[in-house]
Scaffold this motif. Structure first.
Motif, PDB file in Angstrom:
ATOM      1  N   UNK A   1       0.827  -1.209   0.000  1.00  0.00           N
ATOM      2  CA  UNK A   1       0.000   0.000   0.000  1.00  0.00           C
ATOM      3  C   UNK A   1       0.860   1.258   0.000  1.00  0.00           C
ATOM      4  N   UNK A   2       1.950   1.259   0.752  1.00  0.00           N
ATOM      5  CA  UNK A   2       2.850   2.411   0.776  1.00  0.00           C
ATOM      6  C   UNK A   2       3.445   2.675  -0.604  1.00  0.00           C
ATOM      7  N   UNK A   3       3.801   1.597  -1.281  1.00  0.00           N
ATOM      8  CA  UNK A   3       4.407   1.752  -2.601  1.00  0.00           C
ATOM      9  C   UNK A   3       3.429   2.306  -3.621  1.00  0.00           C
ATOM     10  N   UNK A   4       2.135   2.113  -3.393  1.00  0.00           N
ATOM     11  CA  UNK A   4       1.122   2.547  -4.358  1.00  0.00           C
ATOM     12  C   UNK A   4       0.577   3.943  -4.079  1.00  0.00           C
ATOM     13  N   UNK A   5       0.944   4.547  -2.956  1.00  0.00           N
ATOM     14  CA  UNK A   5       0.506   5.905  -2.661  1.00  0.00           C
ATOM     15  C   UNK A   5       1.124   6.893  -3.642  1.00  0.00           C
ATOM     16  N   UNK A   6       0.418   8.000  -3.883  1.00  0.00           N
ATOM     17  CA  UNK A   6       1.073   9.042  -4.677  1.00  0.00           C
ATOM     18  C   UNK A   6       2.146   9.705  -3.818  1.00  0.00           C
ATOM     19  N   UNK A   7       2.980  10.526  -4.425  1.00  0.00           N
ATOM     20  CA  UNK A   7       4.147  11.066  -3.733  1.00  0.00           C
ATOM     21  C   UNK A   7       3.757  11.876  -2.495  1.00  0.00           C
TER      22      UNK A   7
ATOM     23  N   UNK B   1      13.506  11.198  -4.210  1.00  0.00           N
ATOM     24  CA  UNK B   1      14.427  11.070  -5.338  1.00  0.00           C
ATOM     25  C   UNK B   1      14.273   9.666  -5.911  1.00  0.00           C
ATOM     26  N   UNK B   2      13.793   9.572  -7.122  1.00  0.00           N
ATOM     27  CA  UNK B   2      13.660   8.260  -7.741  1.00  0.00           C
ATOM     28  C   UNK B   2      12.417   7.527  -7.287  1.00  0.00           C
ATOM     29  N   UNK B   3      12.306   6.299  -7.778  1.00  0.00           N
ATOM     30  CA  UNK B   3      11.131   5.475  -7.520  1.00  0.00           C
ATOM     31  C   UNK B   3      11.285   4.669  -6.247  1.00  0.00           C
ATOM     32  N   UNK B   4      10.146   4.301  -5.686  1.00  0.00           N
ATOM     33  CA  UNK B   4      10.127   3.380  -4.559  1.00  0.00           C
ATOM     34  C   UNK B   4      10.268   1.942  -5.063  1.00  0.00           C
ATOM     35  N   UNK B   5      10.982   1.136  -4.302  1.00  0.00           N
ATOM     36  CA  UNK B   5      11.114  -0.282  -4.622  1.00  0.00           C
ATOM     37  C   UNK B   5      10.637  -1.104  -3.426  1.00  0.00           C
ATOM     38  N   UNK B   6      10.038  -2.254  -3.717  1.00  0.00           N
ATOM     39  CA  UNK B   6       9.539  -3.139  -2.671  1.00  0.00           C
ATOM     40  C   UNK B   6      10.124  -4.528  -2.879  1.00  0.00           C
ATOM     41  N   UNK B   7      10.640  -5.114  -1.803  1.00  0.00           N
ATOM     42  CA  UNK B   7      11.130  -6.494  -1.906  1.00  0.00           C
ATOM     43  C   UNK B   7      10.838  -7.238  -0.607  1.00  0.00           C
ATOM     44  N   UNK B   8      10.423  -8.506  -0.705  1.00  0.00           N
ATOM     45  CA  UNK B   8      10.205  -9.315   0.491  1.00  0.00           C
ATOM     46  C   UNK B   8      11.534  -9.698   1.115  1.00  0.00           C
TER      47      UNK B   8
END
Length: 429
Positions: free
Chosen positions: A254-260, A281-288
């Motif tokens: 959900x955090x990764x899908x929020x707008x900035x 700065x840059x994109x958010x990345x998500x990893x398990x």
């Protein structure tokens, strides 16, 4: 270092019949560190990577790098090239649910710094350049994938082909005394060898992103524990910071899908106001995240290093440092064996490396797992226990020193060729 395309053919050593003494599969930080550490060993090395060097160096990762890792790089001779491109931190701040618990300083360890933060895009190119300029015994073979391995009593045969192309007459075979798998947590070399792993996937994922705060970060690294998971702030060059935000899977997604704007609002709740306003700065990345330990690190003609051998929770930033220590340890074992005219692929030789590193890695895996489970909850007995633990670290110097030595890589057995670090002090204010 030389670079070969797949169609190039190695010239077997006329005395031994082997193309290379060692084939390292995986050209990221652990693999290149091992190749660099073998520069004066008298051993010929093939470094095999599935992507071009520029692609391997383009990955958007950030690593907490320990004092020992810096000492290993200094011993190899590459530290003077690395240090200007990374950030030194001089304090570590630990807090629990917004309440600061402990602040570590260099005087606690009688050192001039406590660690470093390195961006993959800066660190790996330096190692690649060092191999090219200083390591004539290393041949880089890329971009190829290993499609088959035949283990024999006296060595191993690797079969390779271009990445993404059907098997053709371009398939190449090389003979080597030893294969070192440095091909990551999903190591195909480990799987093909039938080596089992133990561990578990956590209930958490990590959201990572770089930010630029309004005010200076003062070269302080933060580890803030919350019931949902650890939240780390690592200082970077240019007054930037890298965020590692650990949360349950659904929350991280959900955090990764929020707008900035929404994400920044949530981020400030964890980050606080000490550094003023934040710019993404840059994109958010998500990893398990996962914990993994291989049942064995070695078998005849094969050794595992780095994430191919083990993975730990990112709390405390230990992952890359374990791989660098693996690389330094096996380089020492193999160099000593070669000088003593021993067979570097013999199981008795390789077990020296396994005995050295497997238990030490397991201790760190257990330590990071304990920290995550102890702090990632609101269970009252655990809350009381961790508050007591932080009190002990804060008020008992021997406990504080031990905790800091563990975090900075100063415990356990060290490679012989590490060297003290010359420090170039640059604290942002």
């Amino acid at each position: 270092m030389t670079v070969q395309q797949l169609t190039s053919s190695a010239t077997p050593n006329s005395e031994t019949g082997f193309d290379y003494d060692i084939a390292i599969v995986g050209g990221s930080v652990a693999g290149t560190t091992l190749a660099a550490a073998l520069k004066d060993s008298g051993l010929s090395v093939a470094l095999i990577e599935a992507v071009p060097q520029s692609v391997a160096a383009s990955r958007n990762k950030v690593y907490a790098t320990s004092l020992l890792s810096g000492q290993i790089f200094q011993g190899i001779g590459v530290w003077e090239k690395i240090q200007p491109k990374i950030t030194t931190f001089y304090q570590i701040s630990l807090s629990d649910s917004g309440i600061e618990g402990v602040r570590f300083k260099p005087t606690d360890l009688q050192t001039e710094a406590l660690g470093y933060v390195a961006e993959h895009q800066e660190l790996l190119p330096v190692l690649q350049e060092f191999l090219e300029e200083r390591c004539s015994n290393v041949t880089w073979i890329c971009p190829v994938e290993v499609v088959g391995i035949e283990y024999r009593d006296d060595g191993a045969i690797l079969e390779m082909q271009p990445v993404g192309e059907p098997q053709t007459e371009e398939t190449r075979r090389i003979r080597t005394r030893l294969i070192v798998a440095a091909d990551g947590a999903r190591s195909r070399i480990r799987t093909q060898a039938g080596i089992q792993t133990r561990g578990w996937k956590y209930w958490q994922s990590c959201v990572t992103v770089k930010v630029k705060p309004e005010k200076a970060h003062h070269n302080i690294a933060y580890e803030r524990f919350w019931p949902s998971g650890p939240f780390a702030i690592l200082p970077l060059t240019g007054n930037r910071c890298n965020i590692v935000w650990t949360s349950p899977h659904a929350e991280a997604k959900a955090l990764a899908q929020l707008d900035d704007a929404e994400f920044l609002a949530e981020l400030k709740k964890r980050y606080g106001d000490a550094m003023g306003e934040l710019e993404l700065i840059g994109d958010r990345q998500v990893f398990p995240v996962q914990l993994m330990q291989s049942d064995r690190y070695v078998q005849p003609r094969l050794a595992l290093i780095g994430d191919a051998a083990h993975c730990c929770h990112p709390v405390g930033g230990q992952g890359l440092n374990l791989g660098i220590r693996d690389a330094a340890a096996i380089a020492q074992v193999l160099s000593d064996a070669h000088q003593n005219r021993e067979d570097i692929g013999d199981l008795a030789v390789l077990r020296r490396y396994e005995r050295w590193r497997k238990l030490e890695n397991l201790i760190i895996l257990g330590f990071t797992d304990f920290l995550d489970r102890l702090f990632s909850n609101n269970f009252p007995p655990f809350v009381a226990l961790r508050r007591l633990g932080l009190w002990c670290v804060r008020n008992l110097p021997f406990v504080k020193r031990f905790a800091l030595r563990l975090m900075t890589g100063q415990t356990g057995r060290h490679p012989q060729n590490i060297k003290p670090l010359p420090l170039k002090v640059s604290v942002q204010s």
